[in-house]
Design an enzyme around this catalytic site. Structure first.
Site, short mmCIF file in Angstrom:
data_model
loop_
_atom_site.label_atom_id
_atom_site.label_comp_id
_atom_site.label_asym_id
_atom_site.label_seq_id
_atom_site.Cartn_x
_atom_site.Cartn_y
_atom_site.Cartn_z
N ARG A 153 0.83 -1.22 -0.30
CA ARG A 153 0.19 0.39 0.54
C ARG A 153 0.60 1.35 -0.56
O ARG A 153 0.09 2.17 0.22
CB ARG A 153 -0.75 -0.05 1.18
CG ARG A 153 -1.83 -1.35 0.91
CD ARG A 153 -2.97 -0.41 1.76
NE ARG A 153 -3.63 -2.48 2.08
CZ ARG A 153 -4.06 -2.94 2.64
NH1 ARG A 153 -2.65 -2.56 3.80
NH2 ARG A 153 -4.82 -4.28 2.94
N LYS A 175 2.65 11.68 -10.77
CA LYS A 175 2.03 10.61 -11.65
C LYS A 175 2.89 9.42 -12.24
O LYS A 175 4.00 9.71 -12.68
CB LYS A 175 2.12 11.57 -13.10
CG LYS A 175 0.84 12.44 -13.91
CD LYS A 175 0.16 12.77 -14.86
CE LYS A 175 -1.08 13.83 -15.21
NZ LYS A 175 -1.68 13.67 -15.42
N GLU A 217 9.82 19.07 -25.18
CA GLU A 217 9.20 19.62 -24.07
C GLU A 217 9.70 20.60 -23.03
O GLU A 217 8.56 21.47 -22.99
CB GLU A 217 9.09 17.93 -22.22
CG GLU A 217 8.43 17.36 -22.72
CD GLU A 217 6.62 16.91 -22.61
OE1 GLU A 217 6.44 18.21 -21.98
OE2 GLU A 217 6.00 15.78 -23.16
N LYS A 259 6.94 23.52 -13.83
CA LYS A 259 5.48 22.73 -13.35
C LYS A 259 5.63 22.47 -11.88
O LYS A 259 4.52 22.06 -12.37
CB LYS A 259 6.52 21.07 -14.04
CG LYS A 259 5.41 19.69 -14.10
CD LYS A 259 6.54 18.79 -14.58
CE LYS A 259 4.34 17.80 -14.71
NZ LYS A 259 5.29 17.08 -15.52
N GLU A 269 -5.44 16.66 -10.63
CA GLU A 269 -5.58 17.34 -11.91
C GLU A 269 -7.08 17.05 -12.05
O GLU A 269 -7.91 16.46 -13.01
CB GLU A 269 -5.03 16.25 -13.21
CG GLU A 269 -5.40 16.74 -14.54
CD GLU A 269 -4.17 16.06 -15.64
OE1 GLU A 269 -5.00 14.70 -15.50
OE2 GLU A 269 -3.75 16.18 -16.30
N ARG A 274 -3.96 21.83 -14.04
CA ARG A 274 -2.48 20.62 -14.55
C ARG A 274 -3.26 20.63 -16.00
O ARG A 274 -1.91 19.72 -16.33
CB ARG A 274 -2.97 19.73 -14.19
CG ARG A 274 -1.75 19.19 -13.99
CD ARG A 274 -1.16 17.69 -12.50
NE ARG A 274 -0.64 17.16 -13.29
CZ ARG A 274 -0.02 16.08 -12.50
NH1 ARG A 274 0.24 16.17 -11.15
NH2 ARG A 274 1.42 15.29 -12.09
N ASN A 278 -0.73 19.48 -20.18
CA ASN A 278 -0.74 19.16 -21.68
C ASN A 278 -1.06 18.98 -22.85
O ASN A 278 -1.72 18.83 -24.26
CB ASN A 278 -2.36 18.07 -21.61
CG ASN A 278 -2.70 17.13 -20.37
OD1 ASN A 278 -1.76 16.26 -20.23
ND2 ASN A 278 -2.69 17.32 -20.23
N HIS A 281 -0.46 16.78 -26.45
CA HIS A 281 -0.34 16.16 -25.67
C HIS A 281 -1.64 15.11 -26.22
O HIS A 281 -1.63 14.25 -26.57
CB HIS A 281 -0.19 16.23 -24.48
CG HIS A 281 1.64 15.82 -23.84
ND1 HIS A 281 1.93 16.99 -24.59
CD2 HIS A 281 1.89 15.14 -23.27
CE1 HIS A 281 3.08 17.03 -23.41
NE2 HIS A 281 3.15 15.97 -23.25
N HIS A 285 -0.44 11.59 -28.33
CA HIS A 285 -1.10 10.29 -27.92
C HIS A 285 -1.51 9.66 -28.81
O HIS A 285 -1.15 8.30 -29.19
CB HIS A 285 -1.77 9.85 -26.63
CG HIS A 285 -1.08 11.56 -25.06
ND1 HIS A 285 -1.97 11.37 -23.83
CD2 HIS A 285 0.16 11.00 -24.78
CE1 HIS A 285 -0.51 11.81 -23.08
NE2 HIS A 285 0.26 11.51 -23.20
N HIS A 298 8.09 9.73 -27.41
CA HIS A 298 7.32 10.28 -26.95
C HIS A 298 7.15 12.05 -27.36
O HIS A 298 6.49 13.15 -27.37
CB HIS A 298 6.99 10.68 -25.42
CG HIS A 298 5.79 11.33 -24.58
ND1 HIS A 298 5.07 11.61 -25.24
CD2 HIS A 298 6.30 12.53 -23.54
CE1 HIS A 298 3.94 12.04 -24.42
NE2 HIS A 298 5.07 13.24 -23.52
#
Lengths: 390, 390
Positions: A153, A175, A217, A259, A269, A274, A278, A281, A285, A298
């Protein structure tokens, strides 16, 4: 049961090392580091940015953790370059260390690999007092972070990002996750590290293509949040391309600061803030998915995605063509590929609808209106999206 | 890839139902419900406890969520009893519903089953605006909660616990997870639900053995936290055994209140406070593991474990024999099995060392000193542990 196939990683007991680090004893650490604090109440943490500061890793960890057992996760590329030595160095400093090496590449962000990490950690006696240390790029950080978030956990988590992309983006913000077939990062968590140690010197061994991809980026932060930073990038584009350490430390620090502020304002988010990160993105993606995550890096997909988003913004009358051109000039100066692979536009649009950012079935795009400022736009016609892909 | 084998669950599209609930329209809900608030700052939530209040599920969800899409996770036993009808009822109330049915039993708390849930949810269009609703016992709650915690980095989560054990224990507190081979709950998270709806009427269909097993955890709360509640249990043991609804609602409410207060004080088991809930559990987990999680129900193992812990406390001079006897009398009155299976003591001790609660290699036990009060004891000799197993 999970099929094992070829072992994607090798556990290795920590042992005392005889090899000194190349940078061992060099007394320049204090002068050349700066710290970005990520302000998240009881989950706040430091990002230390420097040149040659990797040798201070043990002290960095001890200052932030009472653990004496590190599960070091890395990949087959970074193991030989840095992680193997780092593991030995930690063992020399009285850490109990297990080094777990996964195959380099996006395919390691998979349930099967996470499962083998969990099972090996259990077999090796990992408990709640252990910490997980990711040494590698975004794949290693995301995978190791997910395993840290879920083993018993949740274990303490530290990162040593070794690619430019991971240093300016994926190691900041918590993330973590793995992919499902056809859906990137679909299983994951928000799991903040206790600390991130960035040594820009490690970028000297990064392949040029990956370095350039990371710069995409970097450009993103300028466009979405900071016109002055964008101008700095234009003014220093040769120094940055040449990996001048001073320019590089500034670039990494500025990106982490930008960031970190966004993440502090919208950790999970939920407020929409936030989402500005993106930019490009939604397109990126889809491009990555269409190529089965193998055709483009990426950052390369992000460069193409930012050009699509900028064209879309201009087409919708939200932004001047001059800014589209400035963005393109900077990306081209750093030799980022901007011509989209030959995928059918309809296929890309369908893939966009599978993105996690789809809200109630509606595509949303982050679009600039001026340098340093973007908005989330929800009512975009598919025709305009298709046109922006050209 | 993950082998699929026989499908452990069946997805089913939500559809309008024609069948009214047996309790539909019965106007006794308001009078017979009470609410326990779990105070966790922005993660606070309500546990609603009642008789016949399952018919109010749609309203309960709408009051706490803006979602219109429910992924209802249940098992093959509870599906036919309640979940199927609940899914139809939600669809009738304009919810989009997917019902995902896993095989009943502990073996569903596995990575393979979680993976199939994730992949089916993705295929069925689950997104960040969806919620996960667990309808079942502890296995379903733990599994569905883990899937909710990790799909798209976390979805809203609701629980309708249908066993006594889940109502008084596993649905409260946010612990979710799955098992690794040989290590229960080794992969998981703390993921608080947005709400828990408990209808004690559903216990009428619970097998007697499972009901008794749930009573073991009820006894636990009295021993560790509340001498008055223990006395109430002694005074009402026949009414409780007969599932008198008034007694049952009080028992469930009291247990939820006691657990909620502990969880509020130590959400992530970091201060040591929450450890008191593990009374009997170090022994119980070893007993369950020794029987491969198939020989004993969790509550039965907890009953045996509490007797071991009480004997250990008496042996160490921490507690009177009279309290050992009172605990035994109550557990025996409810026909809980107290004679340990014939496992070698050394095997059980070895299994205890694999428990997540082991700190730096030292076994720790939660031991009572008087009724309603326990302490965590760390320096216990293996000889004494072995003696307590007799």
């Amino acid at each position: 049961m999970i099929p094992t196939g070829g072992p994607p990683f090798k556990p290795r007991a920590g042992s005392a090392a005889l090899l000194p680090f190349p940078w061992y004893g060099v007394p320049h650490v204090a002068e050349q580091t700066s710290t970005v604090r990520v302000a998240l109440a009881e989950r706040s943490y430091d990002i230390q940015i420097g040149s040659g500061n990797l040798s201070g890793l043990s002290a960095f960890l001890r200052h932030r953790s009472s653990s004496g057992h590190a599960v070091l996760v890395t990949d087959t590329t970074v193991d030989g370059l840095y992680a193997d030595q780092l593991g030995d160095e930690l063992a020399e400093q009285q850490w109990e260390v297990q080094v777990l090496v996964v195959e380099a590449g996006e395919q390691s962000k998979a349930i099967e690999v996470a499962t083998e990490l969990w099972e090996t950690m259990l077999a090796e006696g990992t408990d709640r007092q252990s910490l997980v240390l990711a040494v590698g790029g975004g794949v290693v950080g995301d995978l190791a972070g997910f395993v840290a978030a879920t083993f018993a956990r949740g274990l303490e988590f530290f990162q040593v990002p070794t690619t430019l992309l991971a240093q300016v983006d994926s190691s900041v913000g918590g993330k973590v996750g793995i992919n499902l077939p056809g859906a990137k990062n679909m299983v994951g968590a928000f799991w903040q590290p206790q600390g991130v140690l960035i040594d820009v010197d490690v970028l000297q061994t990064l392949p040029a293509r990956e370095y350039r991809a990371g710069l995409a980026e970097v450009v993103k932060y300028g466009v979405i949040l900071d016109a002055d930073f964008f101008a700095y990038l234009e003014d220093h584009r040769d120094a940055i391309q040449a990996q001048d350490p001073t320019a590089l430390r500034y670039v990494v620090e500025r990106c982490c600061r930008l960031k970190a502020d966004v993440v502090a304002a919208d950790e999970r988010e939920t407020t929409g803030l936030r989402a500005v990160l993106n930019y490009g993105h939604t397109f990126a993606h889809a491009l990555e998915a269409a190529g089965n995550y193998g055709a483009l890096l990426h950052g390369e997909a992000v460069a193409m995605g930012m050009m699509c988003a900028a064209r879309l913004a201009a087409r919708l009358g939200r932004m001047d063509q001059a800014l589209v051109d400035r963005q393109q000039a900077l990306l081209e100066a750093w030799q980022l590929p901007l011509t989209l692979p030959d995928y059918p536009g309809e296929e890309l649009v369908n893939l966009m609808y599978r993105d996690k950012k789809v809200a109630a079935g509606q595509l949303r795009f982050v679009l600039p209106d001026r340098l340093g400022h973007v908005e989330v736009v929800g009512d975009v016609r598919v025709d305009d999206v298709l046109a922006a892909l050209q």
